[in-house]
Write a protein that holds these residues in place. Sequence first.
Motif, mmCIF file in Angstrom:
data_model
loop_
_atom_site.group_PDB
_atom_site.id
_atom_site.type_symbol
_atom_site.label_atom_id
_atom_site.label_comp_id
_atom_site.label_asym_id
_atom_site.label_seq_id
_atom_site.Cartn_x
_atom_site.Cartn_y
_atom_site.Cartn_z
ATOM 1 N N LEU A 105 0.613 -1.104 -0.011
ATOM 2 C CA LEU A 105 0.003 0.160 0.066
ATOM 3 C C LEU A 105 0.830 1.218 -0.128
ATOM 4 O O LEU A 105 0.626 1.995 -0.774
ATOM 5 N N TRP A 106 1.814 1.400 0.913
ATOM 6 C CA TRP A 106 2.363 2.525 1.248
ATOM 7 C C TRP A 106 3.742 3.011 0.249
ATOM 8 O O TRP A 106 3.789 3.984 -0.157
ATOM 9 N N VAL A 107 4.453 2.012 -0.112
ATOM 10 C CA VAL A 107 5.466 2.161 -1.295
ATOM 11 C C VAL A 107 5.007 2.975 -2.341
ATOM 12 O O VAL A 107 5.654 3.776 -2.880
ATOM 13 N N PRO A 108 4.256 2.334 -3.218
ATOM 14 C CA PRO A 108 3.749 2.926 -4.552
ATOM 15 C C PRO A 108 2.977 4.142 -4.193
ATOM 16 O O PRO A 108 3.300 4.974 -5.033
ATOM 17 N N LEU A 109 2.144 4.473 -3.210
ATOM 18 C CA LEU A 109 1.483 5.637 -2.618
ATOM 19 C C LEU A 109 2.471 6.708 -2.578
ATOM 20 O O LEU A 109 2.337 7.909 -2.821
ATOM 21 N N THR A 110 3.442 6.385 -1.869
ATOM 22 C CA THR A 110 4.787 7.273 -1.528
ATOM 23 C C THR A 110 5.268 7.822 -2.819
ATOM 24 O O THR A 110 5.464 8.880 -2.781
ATOM 25 N N LEU A 111 5.588 6.774 -3.533
ATOM 26 C CA LEU A 111 6.357 7.195 -5.073
ATOM 27 C C LEU A 111 5.422 8.208 -5.894
ATOM 28 O O LEU A 111 5.855 9.286 -6.428
ATOM 29 N N VAL A 112 4.140 7.963 -5.929
ATOM 30 C CA VAL A 112 2.959 8.746 -6.656
ATOM 31 C C VAL A 112 2.854 9.944 -6.027
ATOM 32 O O VAL A 112 3.074 11.054 -6.698
ATOM 33 N N ALA A 113 2.907 10.348 -4.633
ATOM 34 C CA ALA A 113 2.483 11.420 -4.099
ATOM 35 C C ALA A 113 3.952 12.333 -4.107
ATOM 36 O O ALA A 113 3.683 13.420 -4.354
ATOM 37 N N VAL A 114 4.945 11.567 -4.047
ATOM 38 C CA VAL A 114 6.004 12.556 -4.142
ATOM 39 C C VAL A 114 6.498 12.898 -5.205
ATOM 40 O O VAL A 114 6.721 14.290 -5.977
ATOM 41 N N LEU A 115 6.299 12.367 -6.638
ATOM 42 C CA LEU A 115 6.614 12.516 -8.069
ATOM 43 C C LEU A 115 5.564 13.569 -8.417
ATOM 44 O O LEU A 115 5.951 14.551 -9.025
ATOM 45 N N TYR A 116 4.246 13.251 -8.108
ATOM 46 C CA TYR A 116 3.126 14.332 -8.605
ATOM 47 C C TYR A 116 3.485 15.439 -7.567
ATOM 48 O O TYR A 116 3.172 16.518 -8.339
ATOM 49 N N GLY A 117 3.662 15.477 -6.510
ATOM 50 C CA GLY A 117 3.669 16.695 -5.843
ATOM 51 C C GLY A 117 5.149 17.601 -6.171
ATOM 52 O O GLY A 117 5.045 18.695 -6.228
ATOM 53 N N LEU A 118 6.034 16.824 -6.663
ATOM 54 C CA LEU A 118 7.129 17.339 -7.079
ATOM 55 C C LEU A 118 6.935 18.116 -8.338
ATOM 56 O O LEU A 118 7.401 19.263 -8.379
ATOM 57 N N ARG A 119 6.488 17.520 -9.201
ATOM 58 C CA ARG A 119 5.809 18.105 -10.543
ATOM 59 C C ARG A 119 5.062 19.389 -10.148
ATOM 60 O O ARG A 119 5.306 20.602 -10.865
ATOM 61 N N VAL A 120 4.285 19.305 -9.326
ATOM 62 C CA VAL A 120 3.256 20.495 -9.055
ATOM 63 C C VAL A 120 4.144 21.678 -8.571
ATOM 64 O O VAL A 120 3.981 22.734 -8.786
ATOM 65 N N GLY A 121 4.799 21.136 -7.387
ATOM 66 C CA GLY A 121 5.848 22.321 -6.856
ATOM 67 C C GLY A 121 6.593 23.140 -7.773
ATOM 68 O O GLY A 121 7.022 24.267 -7.875
ATOM 69 N N LYS A 122 7.622 21.987 -8.675
ATOM 70 C CA LYS A 122 8.241 22.574 -9.817
ATOM 71 C C LYS A 122 7.618 23.516 -10.787
ATOM 72 O O LYS A 122 7.924 24.736 -10.983
ATOM 73 N N ALA A 123 6.443 23.024 -11.083
ATOM 74 C CA ALA A 123 5.658 23.751 -11.994
ATOM 75 C C ALA A 123 5.312 24.994 -11.521
ATOM 76 O O ALA A 123 5.136 26.037 -12.161
#
Length: 145
Positions: A105-123
């Motif tokens: 549950l938490w490994v994929p959710l962490t990867l998705v949350a960090v990657l999408y959040g990084l994209r949103v923050g950088k954008a």
Amino acid sequence: MSGAAGARRSPRTKLPDESQAQKGQPPIWRAALFATCPECGAPGLFEGPARFRERCSACGLDFGRYNVGDGPAAFLTLIVGALLIMLALLLDAAVRPPLWVHVILWVPLTLVAVLYGLRVGKAALLASEHQRQAAEGKLSDDGKP
């Protein structure tokens, strides 16, 4: 008058008025959430998972001139990590699932949350720099900033 209520803009500040949005430019939040060009609103800001394209395919805006870097990464990791740890602890206290359920549950959710959040923050940082016409500081001929 003093304080924020009486503050006036410096004549050297070239921030656009909020009422005068340039045609075609999306607001910062929309450019960040949907990864669109801050100039024309065309999709496709990223080339890889969190790497910008060199320029916009629609208007030709050079994304390389903005210095976004990895500024959002540290804050994002702390925020996402804290939220997911709290959720994992709540799940564990409520249901007591086996360890493999947590991993699945938490490994994929962490990867998705960090990657999408990084994209949103950088954008968001890129759109903010573009909207405010951020550039390196330069000295004028008389030596003043």
